[in-house]
Each structure stands twice: as C-alpha cells, then as structure tokens.
Design a protein around this motif. Structure first.
Motif, PDB file in Angstrom:
ATOM      1  N   ILE A   1       0.861  -1.173   0.000  1.00 18.65           N
ATOM      2  CA  ILE A   1       0.000   0.000   0.000  1.00 18.65           C
ATOM      3  C   ILE A   1       0.903   1.230   0.000  1.00 18.65           C
ATOM      4  O   ILE A   1       2.027   1.172   0.492  1.00 18.65           O
ATOM      5  CB  ILE A   1      -0.931   0.032   1.232  1.00 18.65           C
ATOM      6  CG1 ILE A   1      -0.123  -0.181   2.521  1.00 18.65           C
ATOM      7  CG2 ILE A   1      -2.036  -0.988   1.117  1.00 18.65           C
ATOM      8  CD1 ILE A   1      -0.942  -0.094   3.777  1.00 18.65           C
ATOM      9  N   PRO A   2       0.460   2.358  -0.565  1.00 24.09           N
ATOM     10  CA  PRO A   2       1.316   3.554  -0.581  1.00 24.09           C
ATOM     11  C   PRO A   2       1.527   4.089   0.820  1.00 24.09           C
ATOM     12  O   PRO A   2       0.573   4.462   1.495  1.00 24.09           O
ATOM     13  CB  PRO A   2       0.541   4.538  -1.469  1.00 24.09           C
ATOM     14  CG  PRO A   2      -0.833   4.005  -1.581  1.00 24.09           C
ATOM     15  CD  PRO A   2      -0.804   2.549  -1.287  1.00 24.09           C
ATOM     16  N   GLN A   3       2.792   4.116   1.264  1.00 20.91           N
ATOM     17  CA  GLN A   3       3.093   4.502   2.636  1.00 20.91           C
ATOM     18  C   GLN A   3       4.127   5.618   2.738  1.00 20.91           C
ATOM     19  O   GLN A   3       4.471   6.028   3.838  1.00 20.91           O
ATOM     20  CB  GLN A   3       3.597   3.291   3.424  1.00 20.91           C
ATOM     21  CG  GLN A   3       2.545   2.221   3.610  1.00 20.91           C
ATOM     22  CD  GLN A   3       2.938   1.206   4.671  1.00 20.91           C
ATOM     23  OE1 GLN A   3       3.918   1.362   5.365  1.00 20.91           O
ATOM     24  NE2 GLN A   3       2.151   0.166   4.803  1.00 20.91           N
ATOM     25  N   SER A   4       4.643   6.097   1.632  1.00 17.89           N
ATOM     26  CA  SER A   4       5.670   7.137   1.688  1.00 17.89           C
ATOM     27  C   SER A   4       5.036   8.502   1.955  1.00 17.89           C
ATOM     28  O   SER A   4       3.926   8.793   1.499  1.00 17.89           O
ATOM     29  CB  SER A   4       6.444   7.178   0.366  1.00 17.89           C
ATOM     30  OG  SER A   4       7.062   5.932   0.116  1.00 17.89           O
ATOM     31  N   SER A   5       5.770   9.332   2.674  1.00  9.74           N
ATOM     32  CA  SER A   5       5.253  10.645   3.051  1.00  9.74           C
ATOM     33  C   SER A   5       4.994  11.506   1.819  1.00  9.74           C
ATOM     34  O   SER A   5       5.784  11.530   0.876  1.00  9.74           O
ATOM     35  CB  SER A   5       6.258  11.351   3.962  1.00  9.74           C
ATOM     36  OG  SER A   5       6.393  10.662   5.181  1.00  9.74           O
ATOM     37  N   THR A   6       3.883  12.216   1.853  1.00 10.11           N
ATOM     38  CA  THR A   6       3.498  13.077   0.745  1.00 10.11           C
ATOM     39  C   THR A   6       2.500  14.119   1.217  1.00 10.11           C
ATOM     40  O   THR A   6       1.800  13.913   2.219  1.00 10.11           O
ATOM     41  CB  THR A   6       2.878  12.254  -0.402  1.00 10.11           C
ATOM     42  OG1 THR A   6       2.454  13.127  -1.458  1.00 10.11           O
ATOM     43  CG2 THR A   6       1.680  11.456   0.081  1.00 10.11           C
ATOM     44  N   ASP A   7       2.447  15.229   0.484  1.00  5.46           N
ATOM     45  CA  ASP A   7       1.421  16.235   0.733  1.00  5.46           C
ATOM     46  C   ASP A   7       0.119  15.908   0.002  1.00  5.46           C
ATOM     47  O   ASP A   7      -0.906  16.547   0.229  1.00  5.46           O
ATOM     48  CB  ASP A   7       1.893  17.612   0.249  1.00  5.46           C
ATOM     49  CG  ASP A   7       3.040  18.161   1.077  1.00  5.46           C
ATOM     50  OD1 ASP A   7       3.250  17.671   2.201  1.00  5.46           O
ATOM     51  OD2 ASP A   7       3.729  19.088   0.607  1.00  5.46           O
ATOM     52  N   ALA A   8       0.153  14.896  -0.882  1.00  7.55           N
ATOM     53  CA  ALA A   8      -0.961  14.656  -1.795  1.00  7.55           C
ATOM     54  C   ALA A   8      -2.147  13.968  -1.135  1.00  7.55           C
ATOM     55  O   ALA A   8      -3.292  14.220  -1.503  1.00  7.55           O
ATOM     56  CB  ALA A   8      -0.486  13.836  -2.990  1.00  7.55           C
ATOM     57  N   PHE A   9      -1.889  13.064  -0.179  1.00 11.77           N
ATOM     58  CA  PHE A   9      -2.977  12.339   0.474  1.00 11.77           C
ATOM     59  C   PHE A   9      -2.515  11.887   1.854  1.00 11.77           C
ATOM     60  O   PHE A   9      -1.312  11.780   2.116  1.00 11.77           O
ATOM     61  CB  PHE A   9      -3.440  11.136  -0.362  1.00 11.77           C
ATOM     62  CG  PHE A   9      -2.336  10.256  -0.870  1.00 11.77           C
ATOM     63  CD1 PHE A   9      -1.673   9.366  -0.031  1.00 11.77           C
ATOM     64  CD2 PHE A   9      -1.955  10.321  -2.212  1.00 11.77           C
ATOM     65  CE1 PHE A   9      -0.665   8.544  -0.506  1.00 11.77           C
ATOM     66  CE2 PHE A   9      -0.938   9.511  -2.685  1.00 11.77           C
ATOM     67  CZ  PHE A   9      -0.295   8.624  -1.840  1.00 11.77           C
ATOM     68  N   PRO A  10      -3.461  11.604   2.761  1.00 12.82           N
ATOM     69  CA  PRO A  10      -3.079  11.198   4.118  1.00 12.82           C
ATOM     70  C   PRO A  10      -2.517   9.792   4.150  1.00 12.82           C
ATOM     71  O   PRO A  10      -2.645   9.024   3.199  1.00 12.82           O
ATOM     72  CB  PRO A  10      -4.396  11.295   4.900  1.00 12.82           C
ATOM     73  CG  PRO A  10      -5.459  11.116   3.875  1.00 12.82           C
ATOM     74  CD  PRO A  10      -4.927  11.731   2.607  1.00 12.82           C
TER      75      PRO A  10
ATOM     76  N   LEU B   1      -9.534  14.151   5.718  1.00 13.71           N
ATOM     77  CA  LEU B   1     -10.119  15.412   6.165  1.00 13.71           C
ATOM     78  C   LEU B   1      -9.670  16.547   5.244  1.00 13.71           C
ATOM     79  O   LEU B   1      -8.551  16.529   4.742  1.00 13.71           O
ATOM     80  CB  LEU B   1      -9.679  15.715   7.609  1.00 13.71           C
ATOM     81  CG  LEU B   1     -10.043  14.657   8.662  1.00 13.71           C
ATOM     82  CD1 LEU B   1      -9.488  15.048  10.024  1.00 13.71           C
ATOM     83  CD2 LEU B   1     -11.556  14.462   8.731  1.00 13.71           C
ATOM     84  N   PRO B   2     -10.512  17.541   5.033  1.00 16.30           N
ATOM     85  CA  PRO B   2     -10.156  18.652   4.138  1.00 16.30           C
ATOM     86  C   PRO B   2      -9.262  19.672   4.823  1.00 16.30           C
ATOM     87  O   PRO B   2      -9.587  20.857   4.922  1.00 16.30           O
ATOM     88  CB  PRO B   2     -11.537  19.246   3.794  1.00 16.30           C
ATOM     89  CG  PRO B   2     -12.367  18.991   5.010  1.00 16.30           C
ATOM     90  CD  PRO B   2     -11.894  17.666   5.558  1.00 16.30           C
ATOM     91  N   LEU B   3      -8.111  19.214   5.300  1.00 17.81           N
ATOM     92  CA  LEU B   3      -7.201  20.078   6.062  1.00 17.81           C
ATOM     93  C   LEU B   3      -5.912  20.395   5.311  1.00 17.81           C
ATOM     94  O   LEU B   3      -5.030  21.054   5.854  1.00 17.81           O
ATOM     95  CB  LEU B   3      -6.875  19.422   7.413  1.00 17.81           C
ATOM     96  CG  LEU B   3      -8.085  19.170   8.324  1.00 17.81           C
ATOM     97  CD1 LEU B   3      -7.652  18.485   9.608  1.00 17.81           C
ATOM     98  CD2 LEU B   3      -8.811  20.481   8.636  1.00 17.81           C
ATOM     99  N   GLY B   4      -5.799  19.899   4.077  1.00  8.35           N
ATOM    100  CA  GLY B   4      -4.689  20.313   3.239  1.00  8.35           C
ATOM    101  C   GLY B   4      -3.407  19.525   3.408  1.00  8.35           C
ATOM    102  O   GLY B   4      -3.324  18.558   4.175  1.00  8.35           O
ATOM    103  N   PRO B   5      -2.364  19.964   2.670  1.00  9.37           N
ATOM    104  CA  PRO B   5      -1.089  19.233   2.611  1.00  9.37           C
ATOM    105  C   PRO B   5      -0.398  19.033   3.957  1.00  9.37           C
ATOM    106  O   PRO B   5       0.194  17.982   4.195  1.00  9.37           O
ATOM    107  CB  PRO B   5      -0.236  20.100   1.675  1.00  9.37           C
ATOM    108  CG  PRO B   5      -1.225  20.864   0.858  1.00  9.37           C
ATOM    109  CD  PRO B   5      -2.387  21.109   1.752  1.00  9.37           C
TER     110      PRO B   5
END
Length: 352
Positions: free
Chosen positions: A67-76, A83-87
């Motif tokens: 599963i995608p687990q690397s840190s990103t601003d794109a998704f939690p 939640l709609p709290l942004g990057p």
C-alpha cells in the motif's frame, strides 16, 4: 449513528483471530535477526518491516510495501481520516503513522538489543528512512495509484509483479464449462474465503448471477456445500488463463487478484473487508474499471445485485478495462524491481 448489524458481526468475527503477544513479537524479531545475520542485503516486506535489522550493526535493506506509505502532501497516510485540512495535515499523518508503528515495535527491538549487549534505540522512528535513504518498492501500476510528485527519491512504483506459471493446464471439465457458453462470471475471495463464507456470500453471489442470466466459476473450497448446475467450482486455478475468458471478476479487493483482472482487461466488482482491500476497491472504481464496491460490513443482496448489474451492463467499464490492460501489460514490474535493488547495491547502498 450506530453501527449496522453486519458491521458488528464482522467486528466480532475479526476479534477471534489470533493476536500476537509482546513475547511473540520479541521472538519474531530475534528469529528474523538470526536469519538475516551476515546478509549482504535484506529485502523485507510490509509484514516484517526492518525491525530485525536494528538489533545489531545495520544491514543494508530495501522494503516492499503493498500500500502507498511514503510521506506526501498529496494524500493522508493509510488508515488516517480523509479530512479537508490540506497538505500539512497529510504530511503530519505520515509522520504520526511512522511513529505509531515504531512505538508498537520499539520495546521488542530494544529487548533483543539489550540481550545482545547493545543500547536501546530512541523514540524517533527509523522507518522514516523508507524511501528516503533506503529503497521502497511498490509492486503495483501507476495506472492504479499515480505516484505523487513529492515522493522521496528512493520510492519506486514498478508495475505489478506477476508469477506466470508455464506448466499449468486447465482441467478438461473446467475448460469445457468455460468455453461452451457465454463468458462466465468468476467469483473468488482468495485466502479470506473462510471469512466470507460465514456471511453467505456464495449463495448471494449465485442468486445475483442467476438473475442476471449468467453462469459462474467459483474459485475456492465448497466446504461440502451443494452447488447449482450453473456453477463450476475449482479449488485452484491460474488466473492468467481464466480471467481473460470471463465476463467479469468478483473478488475481495486483494492486490494479487485485482492485478490479474486488470491485466486481463475485464470489469471488476469488489467486496472488501480488511486492511488494504477498501483502499484498492475505491481505486478500481475511480479508475473506471470496476462497479461500486460492496463492503462486507453492511452487505445486502440488493446492493450486491445492483453492483453486479452495473459491472455486467456498463460498456464504459469494458472499454476502460481494455485500455488500462494495455498499459499494465507493458510494465515490466519484476524486472524493474530487480533493477532498482541491483542498481542501489552496485552504487554501494548509499544511505543504507
């Protein structure tokens, strides 16, 4: 709002599964450390993590994650609320997940380190190295999960990894059933079939398939159940042979089964239950190759039948599935994964 009766039943079913004790985890870390002692390189899976490599001088390691687990601003992070709290919120969830995973394992790792005469490791999670200084391989297609532009440099989405058996031949009765009639619906829940069986999913599936005027191949153990004339049961089958001959595949949302259906280029329907299955079920629908997922918790015959009707009757799913299949087949997943690891080793495992 209270949970549905089905959701409660599913929760109770999962609660009876064996749970690992702290001593179990300590023993596992010790066994893995012993097995990897002296290795030039270790490629660990999402189930083992690199914890066992932390009990002595570090061994170079790479990770494989399903599963995608690397840190990103794109998704939690996986499992975190959307939640709609942004990057910034997205990035924070990844940090929190890494710390939580390390919190769960730190005691076991440090116990083994102390037994070996080493000092304990601190609170900062070593899992932050995954994808940053150590390679992390994602064995799925960028068609399914587009890689974020801000992923660390050592994150590699390779394409799916397929095991193609060259010696498998279908039994004569299976071949005759599949080829003498309209393409059947394939129903398979993989290794989780014992869980699904408890909810009467086989009978529900057959009723929906029958009402749609179709036949069905059931891949799984019947456990003594009597099957109607329109259903062919097989304990084990090569998906590479069967799926291209099917009208659609109903499955649990597991990575292996859905990747074979994607390669076959046929519509899919998913009944997800656990862990990564709901995530991939949603991705398949967003990709336009699957009807709406029908989660096992809250499952009903009407929801199931509606999703199957969409899967069988929507020509857009057929066209999109054929289009995605062309991309998936062109991706050399296994070769790409091997190339990444070999190149990193040839470069001296920088940062590892």
């Amino acid at each position: 709002m209270g949970r549905s009766t089905s959701a409660v039943r599913l929760s109770r079913a999962l609660s009876v599964l064996p749970q690992h004790t702290l001593e179990d985890r300590r023993e596992l870390v010790g066994l893995l450390a012993s097995a990897c002692k002296g290795a030039d390189l270790v490629v660990n899976s999402v189930l083992t993590r690199p914890y066992h490599l932390l009990v002595e001088d570090p061994t170079p390691w790479a990770a494989v994650c399903l599963i995608p687990q690397s840190s990103t601003d794109a998704f939690p992070a996986f499992g975190a609320p959307s939640l709609p709290l942004g990057p910034r919120y997205h990035r924070l969830t990844h940090v929190a997940r890494r710390q939580w995973e390390w919190h769960c394992a730190r005691g076991s790792v440090n116990r083994v380190r102390r037994d070996g005469g080493l000092g304990p490791l601190g609170l900062r999670s070593p899992l932050r190295a995954m994808g940053a200084s150590n390679p992390i391989l994602y064995p799925f297609s960028p068609s399914l999960v587009p890689p974020p532009a801000d992923w660390p440099a050592h994150c590699h989405m390779t394409g799916f990894w397929y095991w193609d058996r060259t010696t498998w031949q279908p039994p004569a009765d299976l071949r005759a059933f599949v080829e003498n009639g309209t393409p059947p619906v394939v129903f398979t829940m993989g290794s989780l079939w014992p869980l699904y069986r408890r909810y009467g999913v086989l009978r529900m599936t057959w009723e929906a398939v029958r009402k749609a005027g179709r036949r069905m191949v059931f891949a799984g153990s019947r456990y003594g159940e009597e099957l109607p004339p329109g259903v062919f049961q097989v304990d084990e089958v090569d998906h590479r042979w069967l799926f291209p001959r099917a009208s659609c595949v109903i499955h649990h949302g597991g990575l292996g089964t859905m990747s074979q259906a994607l390669r076959a280029g046929i519509p899919q329907m998913s009944v997800p239950a656990l862990v990564d299955q709901p995530y991939f079920a949603e991705r398949l629908t967003a990709l336009g190759v699957a009807s709406a997922p029908v989660p096992l918790a809250g499952l009903s015959a009407s929801k199931f039948a509606a999703s199957l009707d969409e899967c069988l009757g929507n020509p857009d799913l057929v066209r999109r599935a054929a289009h995605v299949a062309r991309s998936v087949r062109a991706e050399p997943g296994v070769a790409r994964g091997a190339e990444v690891v070999e190149s990193w080793v040839d470069a001296g495992c920088p940062g590892g």
